[in-house]
Design a protein around this motif. Structure first.
Motif, PDB file in Angstrom:
ATOM      1  N   UNK A  95       8.288  87.075   7.859  1.00  0.00           N
ATOM      2  CA  UNK A  95       8.996  86.362   8.111  1.00  0.00           C
ATOM      3  C   UNK A  95      10.490  85.745   8.391  1.00  0.00           C
ATOM      4  N   UNK A  96      11.479  86.836   8.450  1.00  0.00           N
ATOM      5  CA  UNK A  96      12.714  86.888   9.863  1.00  0.00           C
ATOM      6  C   UNK A  96      11.663  87.107  11.101  1.00  0.00           C
ATOM      7  N   UNK A  97      10.641  87.869  11.334  1.00  0.00           N
ATOM      8  CA  UNK A  97      10.405  87.422  12.725  1.00  0.00           C
ATOM      9  C   UNK A  97      10.056  85.800  12.937  1.00  0.00           C
ATOM     10  N   UNK A  98       9.292  85.647  12.246  1.00  0.00           N
ATOM     11  CA  UNK A  98       8.705  83.836  12.566  1.00  0.00           C
ATOM     12  C   UNK A  98       9.557  83.037  11.789  1.00  0.00           C
ATOM     13  N   UNK A  99      10.987  83.356  11.484  1.00  0.00           N
ATOM     14  CA  UNK A  99      12.259  83.217  11.601  1.00  0.00           C
ATOM     15  C   UNK A  99      12.691  82.219  12.938  1.00  0.00           C
ATOM     16  N   UNK A 100      12.658  83.666  13.610  1.00  0.00           N
ATOM     17  CA  UNK A 100      13.470  83.921  14.822  1.00  0.00           C
ATOM     18  C   UNK A 100      12.629  82.867  16.181  1.00  0.00           C
ATOM     19  N   UNK A 101      11.893  82.984  15.985  1.00  0.00           N
ATOM     20  CA  UNK A 101      10.835  82.852  16.950  1.00  0.00           C
ATOM     21  C   UNK A 101      11.005  81.439  16.926  1.00  0.00           C
ATOM     22  N   UNK A 102      10.470  80.423  15.141  1.00  0.00           N
ATOM     23  CA  UNK A 102      11.824  78.930  15.207  1.00  0.00           C
ATOM     24  C   UNK A 102      12.677  79.062  15.760  1.00  0.00           C
ATOM     25  N   UNK A 103      13.498  79.689  15.650  1.00  0.00           N
ATOM     26  CA  UNK A 103      14.720  79.490  15.952  1.00  0.00           C
ATOM     27  C   UNK A 103      14.747  79.706  17.453  1.00  0.00           C
ATOM     28  N   UNK A 104      14.330  80.024  18.230  1.00  0.00           N
ATOM     29  CA  UNK A 104      14.048  80.314  19.616  1.00  0.00           C
ATOM     30  C   UNK A 104      13.497  78.784  20.446  1.00  0.00           C
TER      31      UNK A 104
END
Length: 484
Positions: A152-161
């Motif tokens: 989830x943290x990776x998907x959140x970071x990708x969404x942030x970018x």
């Protein structure tokens, strides 16, 4: 007069071609179209006052390419929220965490909007759109690796970018329309630019429920999610390449006399900070900033929480929730286009903006009253009516702002409008979500109706000072007088 025209064309021939950097004051390298490139003075400035205008066919290529980039970015924002119940189960997080995958787009915009507006003024629209498409492409590929329950943290970071990309494109439609399109088509062009974002929202409502069915097997679910991420990343990469090779800064000749006049502003007469301060001292524009934020903030809240509203009343209807969202956006796209064409023909900016705002309030009231009736087909109709006016308002706000703030940069005025919308979007989404959890969907929608009423009143108080229209009229009179 003929001598001045010949000198003007000679001056244009020595200007740098679109897409090439030029040397500005003090030897500084500048992107064509930036404020500092157009440092004409003396005779050159006088020649610009009788500038020839021209419309280029490639303006449509620029507009539709930008719209495609904007659509892909908007799709990224909504691909989680419309199937939030599935992602809650997949990532084992609560509803608020999934809501933040959409709200991060709103939060990111606020601190980054002023630096991006500075970049737009100093580097030009091509560099801004290129940066936006690059961030979107990078974020999309980061999300490809996050199709696992513990990522989830990776998907959140990708969404942030990906959310950073929104800052670079959201305020561009009115600027792009003014730079490339004539005065009788500028509002329509702005509407089409906004339509790109809405098209992405429509796809974001429609495709995720189809690509990611609500299956029980977690491995199968992960495959569906990864497929969706691969598709969006592939499209983002393709559009990024197109922007690199196709997108241009501006046409060689300006499309309108007002745009020709704006190009003659000496660099020493322009200050980015002073421009922001002038806009914030413009009382009609400040009223528009707040009223625009209230309207679009409500739109963001409805789009983000739509799945929860529908599933709460109609359990198991994830696909229809997406279709209702699609109905809202498609109806809004029609509304946006009609409003843009209407503005180009009538120039009734305040009257049209106020009428659409009031009808948005009426649409929200009707949608609220019918949502709990148990008739899903009625919800489709009332949601479509709401979307027609609520989304149709978006280009009206941009174009009304361009009129109230001319000759300030359209990108700056649009950026401030969007900043207001993001702030209110975060406040309304969080507040309405809490109200829905505690008091139900009806109370949450009434909450939005109250603020739409306030926004309608504020819109009625805006003084209609159409500066851009006046500048075009005065420039025509001056050119006509020089010709005689």
């Amino acid at each position: 007069f003929l001598l001045k025209q010949n000198l003007y064309f000679t001056f244009l021939e020595n200007c740098p071609s679109p897409g090439l950097a030029s040397s500005g004051p003090h030897g500084r390298t500048l992107s064509p179209g930036s404020r500092l490139e157009v440092g004409a003075s003396g005779d050159q400035a006088e020649l610009f006052q009788i500038a020839k205008t021209k419309l280029y066919h490639r303006r449509w290529v620029m507009l539709f390419l930008f719209s495609a980039v904007s659509a892909n970015i908007a799709l990224m924002r909504l691909q989680y929220g419309i199937i939030s119940n599935i992602f809650i189960r997949f990532y084992k997080v609560d509803a608020l965490a999934i809501d933040w995958l959409s709200m991060i787009y709103l939060l990111t915009y606020v601190p980054l909007v002023l630096p991006v507006l500075w970049l737009l003024d100093n580097r030009g629209v091509r560099d801004v759109v290129l940066a936006g498409s690059a961030f979107n492409c990078i974020g999309a590929w980061i999300k490809v690796s996050s199709a696992s329950p513990d990522m989830f943290l990776v998907t959140f970071f990708g969404q942030f970018v990906c959310s950073v990309a929104t800052v670079f494109v959201l305020g561009i439609p009115s600027h792009l329309a003014s730079v490339w399109f004539g005065e009788n088509e500028v509002s329509t062009a702005c509407s089409i630019g906004v339509l790109g974002n809405q098209m992405g929202c429509a796809i974001g409502f429609l495709l995720p429920p189809i690509l990611v069915p609500n299956v029980e097997d977690m491995d199968e679910l992960a495959k569906h999610i990864k497929t969706m991420f691969y598709i969006t990343a592939g499209v983002a990469s393709f559009l990024f390449i197109l922007v690199i090779f196709v997108f241009q800064e501006r046409p060689k000749l300006p499309p309108t006399l007002a745009q020709a006049s704006a190009r003659t502003m000496p660099p020493e007469d322009y200050s980015y900070l002073a421009s922001i301060l002038r806009l914030l001292r413009n009382k009609p524009f400040v009223l528009l900033i707040v009223s625009y934020g209230l309207n679009v903030g409500c739109y963001y809240a409805v789009g983000t929480l739509l799945n929860r509203m529908i599933i709460d009343r109609y359990p198991g209807e994830e696909v229809n929730a997406g279709r209702i969202g699609l109905t809202i956006v498609v109806a809004g796209m029609v509304g946006s286009l009609i409003c843009g064409i209407w503005l180009d023909r009538t120039k009734t900016y305040k009257q049209t903006t106020l009428a659409v705002y009031v009808m948005t309030l009426v649409g929200m009231i009707v949608y609220t009253a019918t949502l709990d009736q148990g008739l899903l087909w009625v919800v489709f109709i009332t949601a479509g009516s709401l979307g027609f006016f609520m989304t149709g308002y978006l280009p009206l706000g941009f174009e009304f702002a361009a009129e109230l703030t001319y000759p300030e940069s359209e990108g700056t005025s649009s950026g401030l409008l969007n900043c207001s919308a993001q702030v209110f979007g975060i406040i309304f989404t969080i507040s309405q979500g809490k109200i829905i959890d505690k008091f139900g969907t009806l109370a949450g929608n009434i909450f939005l109706c109250v603020f739409l009423l306030i926004g309608s009143i504020m819109t009625g108080l805006i003084k209609s000072d159409l500066r851009r229209q006046n500048a075009n009229r005065q420039a025509k009179e001056e050119v006509s007088g020089e010709g005689r």
